[in-house]
Design a protein around this motif. Structure first.
Motif, PDB file in Angstrom:
ATOM      1  N   ASP A  22       0.819  -1.528   0.207  1.00  0.00           N
ATOM      2  CA  ASP A  22      -0.512  -0.223  -0.120  1.00  0.00           C
ATOM      3  C   ASP A  22       0.821   1.303   0.118  1.00  0.00           C
ATOM      4  O   ASP A  22       0.175   2.116  -0.598  1.00  0.00           O
ATOM      5  N   GLU A  23       1.987   1.232   0.709  1.00  0.00           N
ATOM      6  CA  GLU A  23       2.644   2.338   1.124  1.00  0.00           C
ATOM      7  C   GLU A  23       3.860   2.585  -0.406  1.00  0.00           C
ATOM      8  O   GLU A  23       3.945   4.035  -1.033  1.00  0.00           O
ATOM      9  N   ALA A  24       4.119   1.388  -1.198  1.00  0.00           N
ATOM     10  CA  ALA A  24       5.082   1.115  -1.928  1.00  0.00           C
ATOM     11  C   ALA A  24       3.671   2.554  -3.742  1.00  0.00           C
ATOM     12  O   ALA A  24       3.789   3.206  -4.103  1.00  0.00           O
ATOM     13  N   ARG A  25       2.465   1.872  -3.309  1.00  0.00           N
ATOM     14  CA  ARG A  25       1.582   2.726  -4.127  1.00  0.00           C
ATOM     15  C   ARG A  25       1.036   4.196  -3.912  1.00  0.00           C
ATOM     16  O   ARG A  25       1.569   4.276  -4.819  1.00  0.00           O
ATOM     17  N   LEU A  26       1.815   4.477  -3.016  1.00  0.00           N
ATOM     18  CA  LEU A  26       0.956   5.966  -2.588  1.00  0.00           C
ATOM     19  C   LEU A  26       2.345   6.417  -3.382  1.00  0.00           C
ATOM     20  O   LEU A  26       2.180   7.645  -3.581  1.00  0.00           O
ATOM     21  N   LEU A  27       3.568   5.989  -2.696  1.00  0.00           N
ATOM     22  CA  LEU A  27       4.701   6.697  -3.177  1.00  0.00           C
ATOM     23  C   LEU A  27       4.591   6.995  -4.780  1.00  0.00           C
ATOM     24  O   LEU A  27       5.207   8.198  -5.086  1.00  0.00           O
ATOM     25  N   ILE A  28       4.480   5.587  -5.631  1.00  0.00           N
ATOM     26  CA  ILE A  28       4.418   6.018  -6.663  1.00  0.00           C
ATOM     27  C   ILE A  28       3.682   6.581  -6.983  1.00  0.00           C
ATOM     28  O   ILE A  28       3.959   7.642  -8.406  1.00  0.00           O
ATOM     29  N   SER A  29       2.303   6.741  -6.763  1.00  0.00           N
ATOM     30  CA  SER A  29       1.564   7.446  -6.879  1.00  0.00           C
ATOM     31  C   SER A  29       1.525   9.318  -7.521  1.00  0.00           C
ATOM     32  O   SER A  29       1.747   9.874  -7.760  1.00  0.00           O
ATOM     33  N   ALA A  30       1.977   9.727  -6.095  1.00  0.00           N
ATOM     34  CA  ALA A  30       2.968  10.622  -5.035  1.00  0.00           C
ATOM     35  C   ALA A  30       4.112  11.459  -5.541  1.00  0.00           C
ATOM     36  O   ALA A  30       4.313  12.812  -5.891  1.00  0.00           O
ATOM     37  N   ALA A  31       5.137  10.290  -6.333  1.00  0.00           N
ATOM     38  CA  ALA A  31       6.675  11.089  -7.234  1.00  0.00           C
ATOM     39  C   ALA A  31       6.395  11.375  -8.473  1.00  0.00           C
ATOM     40  O   ALA A  31       5.367  10.544  -9.080  1.00  0.00           O
TER      41      ALA A  31
END
Ligand SMILES: C[S@@+](CC[C@H](N)C(=O)[O-])C[C@H]1O[C@@H](n2cnc3c(N)ncnc32)[C@H](O)[C@@H]1O
Length: 270
Positions: A22-31
């Motif tokens: 979940d965190e990776a998905r969030l970071l990928i969408s934020a970067a």
């Protein structure tokens, strides 16, 4: 060069992130760029709270800007917002519920506002609310100013920076003050201990030092019938009620099992 998503997940998992996918998905969408993603994953792996890494926290369905070093609004605090919104909608005497609309123009103060999550959520729930917020921490005040563009945000110790014209006019005084007893700070998760200011967490010997100061001054700022709301722990309830009573407020405690939240509420007597 792009970084494979699986590499981000592996990196976060190796750093002990329980919800690595979940965190990776969030970071990928934020970067915005691979380099930014790499830097974000590095900061998260080093232990920064996820919200400080991406720059925002979800609170009451809103995105609250949170900078590094600023207290991250907690989900449980949504209970305080719900209680404040109920009071602003007026349960006494009962009125027909009108979703999302409270008494227009109510004066709301978010004291010890941090990033201003409570004030922002109440501003969204109350038609034409007049929202004032204050905090001691300049970094928190900068965030609150971004989150509350239509509000008034001050820096300083408790009531000191508030305009005198608010005296006796405040319908809701929300004060999510630091309330962790000093000796329990060491048991908080490392994210909080290392990346949130001690002044945002430490409430003194029994955790209620700041609440006592807030309670002592509240009656002078509340309108007759106005309410002070503060989050506490369940075991602090008797002492918190006593602190509000000493401030000439009629106090009671409410709690939510779902959100694991306890709030002491004090009403200014007429
Ligand atoms: C537990 S955090 C809560 C922040 C915010 N209300 C929230 O719910 O997300 C407590 C906040 O109180 C602020 N604070 C602590 N002592 C203060 C004081 N004496 N005057 C003003 N703010 C203070 C801290 O800087 C921190 O932002």
């Amino acid at each position: 060069m792009t970084i494979p998503d699986s590499l981000i997940v592996t990196r976060l998992r190796a750093a002990g992130c329980v919800f690595a996918e979940d965190e990776a998905r969030l970071l990928i969408s934020a970067a915005r760029t691979p380099a930014e993603l790499d830097a974000m994953a590095g900061r998260r792996a080093a232990g920064l709270p996820l919200e400080q890494v991406v720059g925002w926290a979800e609170f009451c369905g809103l995105r609250i800007v949170v900078a590094p070093g600023v207290f991250v609004p907690r989900r449980r605090t949504e209970f305080l917002v719900q209680q404040a919104a109920l009071l602003l909608r007026g349960r006494d005497p009962p009125r027909p519920p009108r979703e999302g609309i409270a008494r227009p123009g109510a004066v709301i103060v978010d004291l010890c506002c941090g990033a201003g999550a409570i004030g922002t959520a109440l501003a969204a729930a109350v038609d034409r609310a007049e929202v004032h917020a204050a905090d001691l921490d300049p970094a928190a005040v900068r965030c609150a100013r971004q989150n509350l563009p239509g509000g008034h945000v001050y820096q300083g110790d408790l009531y000191a920076p508030l305009p005198a014209g608010l005296r006796g006019r405040v319908a809701v005084l929300a004060a999510n003050v630091p309330y962790v007893p000093s000796e329990q700070i060491g048991f908080l998760p490392p994210e909080a201990r290392a990346h949130e200011p001690r002044a945002a967490l430490d409430g003194g010997t029994d955790g209620l030092d700041v609440l006592r100061r807030v309670a002592a001054g509240a009656a002078g700022w509340l309108a007759p019938g106005g309410h002070l709301l503060s989050e506490i722990s369940e075991r602090q309830a008797p002492q918190a009620e006593a602190a509000l009573a000493a401030g000439r407020l009629a106090a009671h405690v409410v709690s939510s099992a779902d959100l694991d939240a306890t709030v002491v509420i004090g009403r200014r007597l007429a």
